[in-house]
Design a protein around this motif. Structure first.
Motif, short mmCIF file in Angstrom:
data_model
loop_
_atom_site.label_atom_id
_atom_site.label_comp_id
_atom_site.label_asym_id
_atom_site.label_seq_id
_atom_site.Cartn_x
_atom_site.Cartn_y
_atom_site.Cartn_z
N PHE A 1 0.88 -1.21 0.15
CA PHE A 1 -0.21 -0.01 0.22
C PHE A 1 0.71 1.18 -0.35
O PHE A 1 0.70 2.40 -1.19
CB PHE A 1 -0.95 0.04 1.61
N VAL B 1 -8.01 2.41 1.03
CA VAL B 1 -8.61 1.62 0.05
C VAL B 1 -9.41 1.42 -0.27
O VAL B 1 -10.49 1.47 0.36
CB VAL B 1 -7.20 0.44 -0.31
N LEU C 1 -8.27 -0.82 -8.06
CA LEU C 1 -7.95 0.13 -7.15
C LEU C 1 -8.63 1.80 -5.96
O LEU C 1 -7.73 2.17 -7.24
CB LEU C 1 -7.23 -0.03 -5.63
N LEU D 1 -7.71 4.60 -4.16
CA LEU D 1 -6.60 5.30 -3.27
C LEU D 1 -7.37 6.40 -3.12
O LEU D 1 -7.26 7.00 -3.43
CB LEU D 1 -4.82 5.46 -3.87
#
Length: 74
Positions: free
Chosen positions: A8, A35, A58, A60
């Motif tokens: 991450f 996330v 994803l 973010l």
């Protein structure tokens, strides 16, 4: 990254949401990294298969307004 899924912290750096890995770790530690709208608690963890949205995405987020998307490549 040849097939390896970044952590991450690395994803936040690669997308430009933070300037360095240490800044990414600090953001996670302070509770400002998300996330898919879920708070990240471990900067060195990699996204689990259940974390990826449809289409291999994803989302973010750093803080309230800084957002980036990452798409998984096969």
């Amino acid at each position: 990254m040849d097939g390896e899924v970044p952590t991450f912290a690395q994803l936040f750096q690669l997308t430009g949401l933070v300037g360095s890995l240490s800044e990414a770790r600090r953001t996670v530690k302070e509770g400002g990294a998300y996330v898919n709208n879920e708070r990240v608690t471990d900067a060195d963890a990699v996204p689990a298969p259940r974390d990826w949205l449809a289409g291999g995405w994803l989302v973010l987020r750093r803080g309230k307004r800084s957002v980036a998307g990452v798409q998984r490549t096969v």
